[in-house]
Design a protein around this motif. Structure first.
Motif, PDB file in Angstrom:
ATOM      1  N   TYR A  48      59.752  18.101 -43.313  1.00  0.00           N
ATOM      2  CA  TYR A  48      59.775  19.313 -42.481  1.00  0.00           C
ATOM      3  C   TYR A  48      59.536  18.964 -41.016  1.00  0.00           C
ATOM      4  CZ  TYR A  48      57.989  23.659 -40.443  1.00  0.00           C
ATOM      5  OH  TYR A  48      57.766  24.728 -39.626  1.00  0.00           O
TER       6      TYR A  48
ATOM      7  N   GLU B 196      53.355  16.058 -51.637  1.00  0.00           N
ATOM      8  CA  GLU B 196      53.204  17.210 -50.736  1.00  0.00           C
ATOM      9  C   GLU B 196      53.290  16.762 -49.278  1.00  0.00           C
ATOM     10  OE1 GLU B 196      52.216  21.106 -49.224  1.00  0.00           O
ATOM     11  OE2 GLU B 196      53.154  20.325 -51.048  1.00  0.00           O
TER      12      GLU B 196
ATOM     13  N   PHE C  28      53.590  22.895 -51.735  1.00  0.00           N
ATOM     14  CA  PHE C  28      53.842  23.571 -50.466  1.00  0.00           C
ATOM     15  C   PHE C  28      52.632  24.347 -49.948  1.00  0.00           C
ATOM     16  CE2 PHE C  28      58.128  22.822 -51.943  1.00  0.00           C
ATOM     17  CZ  PHE C  28      58.763  22.385 -50.791  1.00  0.00           C
TER      18      PHE C  28
ATOM     19  N   GLN D 132      52.381  23.929 -46.206  1.00  0.00           N
ATOM     20  CA  GLN D 132      53.502  24.374 -45.378  1.00  0.00           C
ATOM     21  C   GLN D 132      53.109  25.383 -44.304  1.00  0.00           C
ATOM     22  OE1 GLN D 132      56.641  23.197 -45.510  1.00  0.00           O
ATOM     23  NE2 GLN D 132      57.224  24.509 -43.804  1.00  0.00           N
TER      24      GLN D 132
ATOM     25  N   GLN E 154      56.074  17.644 -46.266  1.00  0.00           N
ATOM     26  CA  GLN E 154      55.739  18.109 -44.919  1.00  0.00           C
ATOM     27  C   GLN E 154      56.259  17.143 -43.847  1.00  0.00           C
ATOM     28  OE1 GLN E 154      54.755  21.162 -44.786  1.00  0.00           O
ATOM     29  NE2 GLN E 154      54.707  21.034 -47.035  1.00  0.00           N
TER      30      GLN E 154
ATOM     31  N   VAL F 154      51.149  23.653 -41.478  1.00  0.00           N
ATOM     32  CA  VAL F 154      51.980  22.826 -40.612  1.00  0.00           C
ATOM     33  C   VAL F 154      52.856  23.700 -39.716  1.00  0.00           C
ATOM     34  CG1 VAL F 154      53.792  21.066 -40.564  1.00  0.00           C
ATOM     35  CG2 VAL F 154      51.922  20.889 -42.215  1.00  0.00           C
ATOM     36  N   GLU F 155      53.390  24.794 -40.258  1.00  0.00           N
ATOM     37  CA  GLU F 155      54.180  25.721 -39.448  1.00  0.00           C
ATOM     38  C   GLU F 155      53.353  26.282 -38.305  1.00  0.00           C
ATOM     39  OE1 GLU F 155      55.799  28.776 -41.861  1.00  0.00           O
ATOM     40  OE2 GLU F 155      57.179  27.454 -42.948  1.00  0.00           O
TER      41      GLU F 155
END
Length: 372
Positions: A244, A237, A273, A276, A241, A279-280
């Protein structure tokens, strides 16, 4: 850390089929009928024994034969009930009562002739109104009692089947919900990434553009192929990231990120995810996402607390944009909370906190387990 392991897709709607309870139900009903008639025959045979009957062995054989006849009648009623399965009780009850009356009359005659033979008594085929009524009432209630037991067993199996079907539908609905949450890919991320690729090409940085396209392809291949019901290792995971974040570094060259993952927690299980949206949000509402806020710094840290796994995503968030850092993350955080609730119910949670005047942290807490 940029190495990404591709996870094989799994069909969200693939569940173990419900077991066929038909044979098991038939066996249960057969044993119920055998016990019903067997106890009845045994009780009467004990009564014959107490009465000092001179032909106990013959009577025992006769009562076994009558038990088999009674079982045959019960099986006939079972077939009738199976044929009437789809009808309402107001239409089914008269038919069941009539069949029970017929079975009671036939069994009464069989019992009379068999026991008269066993006792060596003369047979008198006479019909007395009061005697017929008494015989019919007693044996009709006997067969109706068996029908009641039969329906109770059938209802129990139907209730369990309905419970299994409901659980199956709940699982399908939950999986569909998780899948929908999983596919809420940030359109701004995709749009900005393609803009960054276009800008790299226009600047003549073809190799960088090609590298970014490869990272995007790897990231979305795993994103679209991964079943959100499946747990992956925490190392996988975080590697996803990291990929990304490497993509985002093309748009934000000053973006810095750090990973604090103890070796012992690398195989810890986590829904794919799940990090996700956090982190976004860290990028969107952190330093690089807010004009005039300077470089962005993101840290992903994991730690074990007994039987609990804690994973925190921390980013810098300048004081003069405090409201945007806190309130602007509601959609992403709601997504994560719903996935946690669907996966762990009350056993997991997401908390957020402001770190003084320069940071923001989103912390996950879930039961600690490890991928096989």
């Amino acid at each position: 850390m940029s190495q990404v392991t591709v996870i094989s897709p799994t069909d969200v709607y693939e569940f173990a089929p419900a077991g066929n309870s038909g044979p098991r139900k038939r066996r249960t009903i057969l044993w119920l009928a055998a016990a019903f008639w067997g106890l009845h025959a045994l009780a009467l045979w004990v009564a014959d024994l107490l009465d000092g009957h001179p032909h106990l062995l013959r009577v025992a054989v006769i009562r076994i034969a009558l038990t088999l006849i009674g079982l045959a009648f019960c099986y006939a009623i079972h077939i009738v009930l199976q044929k009437l399965a789809g009808r309402p009780w107001r239409k089914k009850a008269p038919i069941v009562l009539f069949v029970s009356l017929v079975a009671a009359e036939l069994f009464a005659w069989c019992s009379y002739f068999a026991l008269a033979y066993a006792k060596g008594a003369p047979i008198h085929v006479t019909i007395e109104g009061s005697g017929v009524i008494r015989t019919l009432v007693s044996w009709t209630w006997f067969f109706l009692a068996w029908v009641g037991l039969y329906l109770a067993v059938q209802y129990g199996y139907e209730a369990r089947e309905e419970e299994r079907r409901s659980a199956h539908l709940r699982s399908m609905a939950q999986s569909a919900k998780l899948q929908a949450l999983h596919y809420q890919i940030n359109p701004h991320f995709l749009f900005n990434s393609f803009n960054s690729v276009s800008a790299l090409i226009l600047d003549g940085r073809a190799e960088d553009a090609n590298a970014m396209v490869e990272r995007l392809a790897a990231f979305f291949r795993v994103n679209l192929a991964t079943n959100p019901d499946v747990d992956i290792s925490l190392a996988e995971e975080i590697a996803l990231q990291a990929t990304y974040l490497e993509i985002e570094q093309v748009r934000h060259p000053d973006l810095e990120f750090r990973v604090d993952l103890p070796k012992a927690l690398e195989p810890a299980a986590i829904p794919a995810f799940l990090l996700q949206p956090l982190v976004e949000n860290a990028i969107k509402h952190g330093g690089s996402g807010v004009p005039g806020s300077g470089a962005a710094s993101i840290t992903i840290a994991a730690q074990q607390d007994g039987e609990v796994l804690r994973v925190a995503v921390t980013n810098n968030c300048p004081a003069h944009v405090d409201d945007r850092c806190i309130s602007g993350t509601r959609t992403g955080l709601r997504n994560v909370r719903e996935r946690l609730s669907g996966r762990f119910e009350m056993g997991a949670k997401l908390t957020t906190e402001r770190l003084g005047a320069s940071g923001f942290r989103a912390s996950l807490q879930m039961p600690l387990s490890f991928v096989e």
